[in-house]
Design a protein around this motif. Structure first.
Motif, PDB file in Angstrom:
ATOM      1  N   TYR A 151      42.836  35.704  48.948  1.00  0.00           N
ATOM      2  CA  TYR A 151      42.865  34.967  47.709  1.00  0.00           C
ATOM      3  C   TYR A 151      42.579  33.606  47.727  1.00  0.00           C
ATOM      4  CZ  TYR A 151      45.004  33.648  43.181  1.00  0.00           C
ATOM      5  OH  TYR A 151      45.111  33.072  41.948  1.00  0.00           O
ATOM      6  N   VAL A 157      38.835  32.749  47.955  1.00  0.00           N
ATOM      7  CA  VAL A 157      37.940  32.846  46.800  1.00  0.00           C
ATOM      8  C   VAL A 157      38.282  31.492  45.803  1.00  0.00           C
ATOM      9  CG1 VAL A 157      37.804  34.181  44.437  1.00  0.00           C
ATOM     10  CG2 VAL A 157      38.157  35.341  46.780  1.00  0.00           C
ATOM     11  N   MET A 158      39.673  31.229  46.181  1.00  0.00           N
ATOM     12  CA  MET A 158      39.872  30.019  45.045  1.00  0.00           C
ATOM     13  C   MET A 158      39.328  28.783  45.625  1.00  0.00           C
ATOM     14  SD  MET A 158      42.026  30.978  42.792  1.00  0.00           S
ATOM     15  CE  MET A 158      42.795  29.389  42.152  1.00  0.00           C
ATOM     16  N   PRO A 188      35.356  29.442  44.079  1.00  0.00           N
ATOM     17  CA  PRO A 188      35.215  30.687  43.166  1.00  0.00           C
ATOM     18  C   PRO A 188      33.872  31.088  42.916  1.00  0.00           C
ATOM     19  CG  PRO A 188      36.325  28.772  42.185  1.00  0.00           C
ATOM     20  CD  PRO A 188      36.048  28.678  43.556  1.00  0.00           C
ATOM     21  N   TYR A 200      31.825  33.706  44.385  1.00  0.00           N
ATOM     22  CA  TYR A 200      32.092  35.156  43.977  1.00  0.00           C
ATOM     23  C   TYR A 200      31.996  35.185  42.459  1.00  0.00           C
ATOM     24  CZ  TYR A 200      34.196  34.696  48.693  1.00  0.00           C
ATOM     25  OH  TYR A 200      34.694  34.742  49.887  1.00  0.00           O
ATOM     26  N   PHE A 228      32.833  33.459  39.967  1.00  0.00           N
ATOM     27  CA  PHE A 228      34.180  33.348  38.996  1.00  0.00           C
ATOM     28  C   PHE A 228      33.706  31.712  38.269  1.00  0.00           C
ATOM     29  CE2 PHE A 228      36.125  36.172  42.077  1.00  0.00           C
ATOM     30  CZ  PHE A 228      36.493  37.107  40.974  1.00  0.00           C
ATOM     31  N   SER A 235      39.074  29.447  37.266  1.00  0.00           N
ATOM     32  CA  SER A 235      40.118  29.858  38.374  1.00  0.00           C
ATOM     33  C   SER A 235      41.436  29.935  37.970  1.00  0.00           C
ATOM     34  CB  SER A 235      39.868  28.509  39.383  1.00  0.00           C
ATOM     35  OG  SER A 235      38.586  28.457  39.979  1.00  0.00           O
ATOM     36  N   ILE A 265      39.556  34.993  37.520  1.00  0.00           N
ATOM     37  CA  ILE A 265      40.218  35.528  38.501  1.00  0.00           C
ATOM     38  C   ILE A 265      41.428  36.166  37.919  1.00  0.00           C
ATOM     39  CG2 ILE A 265      41.741  34.667  40.542  1.00  0.00           C
ATOM     40  CD1 ILE A 265      39.221  32.756  41.180  1.00  0.00           C
ATOM     41  N   MET A 302      38.347  40.157  40.793  1.00  0.00           N
ATOM     42  CA  MET A 302      38.945  39.544  41.799  1.00  0.00           C
ATOM     43  C   MET A 302      39.489  40.541  42.626  1.00  0.00           C
ATOM     44  SD  MET A 302      39.839  37.092  43.261  1.00  0.00           S
ATOM     45  CE  MET A 302      41.076  35.820  43.987  1.00  0.00           C
TER      46      MET A 302
END
Length: 143
Positions: free
Chosen positions: A54, A57-58, A61, A64, A66, A69, A103, A114
């Protein structure tokens, strides 16, 4: 809703004290899993590192796909489109047009996109210890 103080934030804007607790918990969990692996050497035990997946990804973002967030896709209210008494499914809440760019779905659940990103990290071994490929190789060698 009470938000954490601004000085309790990490580099990506999450609550630092909560993440520190999670990190400490995961260290203890991994040590216990290692004890179980030693105690039961024929058992298949893998650690799926949800928190680090997690966090990965954060931290980036956009990599991926996104664009949002922290803002939730389905909800209402500022600044994060989330109010605890006006959640997704209530008359005042609405869903965003592009959930795959978010997300968070509703302030509680992640979006399908996500979950896919996290699952990919689990399956390709970037967030599992030992990676699933290790078990597959062992299965091929040992039967």
């Amino acid at each position: 809703m009470t938000l954490a103080p601004e000085d309790d934030r990490d580099g990506i804007g999450c609550v630092k004290s909560a993440n520190n607790q999670t990190y400490g918990h995961n260290l203890v969990l991994q040590a216990k899993l290692q004890q179980l692996r030693t105690q039961f050497p024929h058992a298949v035990i893998t650690y799926a590192d949800y928190w680090n997946a997690y966090f990965t990804v954060m931290k980036n973002p956009n990599q991926y796909g996104f664009k949002e967030s922290f803002k939730v896709c389905c909800g209402t209210g500022d600044p994060y489109n989330f109010e605890v008494f006006a959640v997704c499914g209530t008359p005042s809440a609405s869903a965003c047009p592009s959930p795959s760019q978010y997300i968070n779905w509703d302030g509680v659940h992640l979006t399908e996109a996500m979950y896919k990103a996290l699952t990919d990290m689990f399956l390709d071994g970037k967030a599992t210890h030992p990676p699933f490929s290790y078990f597959l190789d062992m299965k091929l060698r040992c039967g």
